[in-house]
Design an enzyme around this catalytic site. Structure first.
Site, short mmCIF file in Angstrom:
data_model
loop_
_atom_site.label_atom_id
_atom_site.label_comp_id
_atom_site.label_asym_id
_atom_site.label_seq_id
_atom_site.Cartn_x
_atom_site.Cartn_y
_atom_site.Cartn_z
N ILE A 127 3.11 -45.99 -80.37
CA ILE A 127 3.91 -45.07 -81.16
C ILE A 127 3.72 -45.45 -82.62
O ILE A 127 3.34 -46.56 -82.95
CB ILE A 127 5.40 -45.11 -80.76
N ASP A 128 3.95 -44.49 -83.49
CA ASP A 128 3.66 -44.69 -84.91
C ASP A 128 4.50 -45.82 -85.51
O ASP A 128 5.57 -46.15 -85.01
CB ASP A 128 3.93 -43.41 -85.69
N LYS A 129 4.01 -46.36 -86.59
CA LYS A 129 4.68 -47.47 -87.28
C LYS A 129 6.16 -47.19 -87.53
O LYS A 129 7.01 -48.04 -87.28
CB LYS A 129 3.96 -47.75 -88.61
#
Length: 325
Positions: free
Chosen positions: A156-158
């Site tokens: 999942i994105d930062k």
């Protein structure tokens, strides 16, 4: 000393590389240089056009089974095959970083990732990642994804918070990866978007690929794209904002953020796909997106597992502020 990570060139046969990718060239791509085409269509963080040129020179990229020069002009019908070499890794160290562990056994681990934490090392992020933390905590992880992404089967994105699973051995990795491929993993997100979504529920079925104007971004396009499907349900409306539950059927990079922008309801707080790149209307350091539910079949026992993670405090604060307006 700064740690460095590079993807070396290689003289290995294509089938012996860590990963093999292929593209079939259509009439609209004819005439484009192969190095530019690969750089624009490769879904890998931190890989430059110079790196792609090194791969082509080493024979790791071929057209119709034959080596070509970096300035080769593509023709309609050409088949590009690219063997991704193993990453060369220097100083990717285990780090004693606290993890919020939701579930753990000898095969898998599920964590609740905080905002601002990168999942795996990449140029510019060689430490402080989920991988660094997992290497310290688990001591041993699946090696299928190479030394830069041990145990990582999805990401999942930062600045997205929430549930993430990792594999502790290759048996678990193969099983979890296959479940992702078959779309049998349950992945539900909670998101706050701009605008008043009029429909109580819906589905966005729109292919996603690299943005030809900015290869760091993704967009809905028919150009070298992959199918992408996102289902949504409205949970709460705030007039100029809407709270959604979204379920992924596919798992493309930035999928929810891209799909919400595409239908005209971009993610609140999103500095990249939001109304503008300096969006400060929401007091969050990143998009209002949380991976709230994760379910999968245990790779060894066959038991169906389902986990939930509450919204992070900063996102709850934003929602409470909207409710009090």
């Amino acid at each position: 000393m700064r740690s460095r990570m590079t993807m070396s060139s290689s003289n290995l046969p294509l089938e012996d590389h860590a990963e093999l990718l292929e593209w079939r060239i259509g009439s609209e791509e004819a005439g484009e240089r192969i190095d530019k085409y690969i750089a624009d269509n490769l879904d890998m963080d931190g890989v430059s056009r110079t790196q792609v040129q090194e791969w082509i020179k080493s024979g790791a990229a071929v057209v119709n089974g034959k080596p070509v020069k970096t300035n080769y002009k593509l023709s309609a019908g050409d088949l590009i095959a690219l063997g991704i070499p193993e990453a060369e890794n220097a100083d990717i160290e285990p780090e004693d970083i606290p993890l919020e562990i939701v579930y753990e056994d000898s095969d898998v681990i599920v964590i609740n990732k905080p905002r601002g934490m990168v999942v795996h090392p990449a140029p510019g992020h060689s430490s402080g990642t989920v991988v660094n933390a997992l290497m310290f905590h688990c001591k041993d992880l699946s090696g299928i994804n190479g030394m830069l992404r041990p145990g990582i089967v999805h990401r999942i994105d930062k600045d997205t918070t929430g549930l993430l699973m990792a594999a502790k051995n290759d048996l678990a990795h193969v099983s979890l990866a296959e479940q992702l491929k078959e779309h049998s993993v349950t992945r539900k997100y909670i998101a706050l978007v701009h605008g008043n979504v009029p429909h109580d529920q819906g589905t966005v079925d729109a292919p996603i690929g690299r943005d030809t104007h900015d290869r760091k971004l993704f967009t809905v396009t028919d150009h070298n794209s992959k199918p992408a499907v996102t289902h949504f349900i409205v949970l709460e409306r705030f007039g100029d904002y809407t709270l959604l539950e979204l379920q992924l059927e596919t798992g493309r990079t930035h999928q929810i953020r891209v799909h919400m922008k595409y239908i005209g309801y971009p993610m609140a707080g999103d500095p990249v796909y939001g109304p503008n790149r300096s969006n400060k209307s929401i007091a969050l350091n990143g998009q209002a997106l949380h991976a709230a539910v994760l379910g999968f079949t245990h790779p060894r026992s066959g038991e169906r597992l389902l986990f939930e993670a509450p919204l992070p405090a900063d996102m709850e604060h934003v929602l409470n502020s909207l409710r009090l307006r």
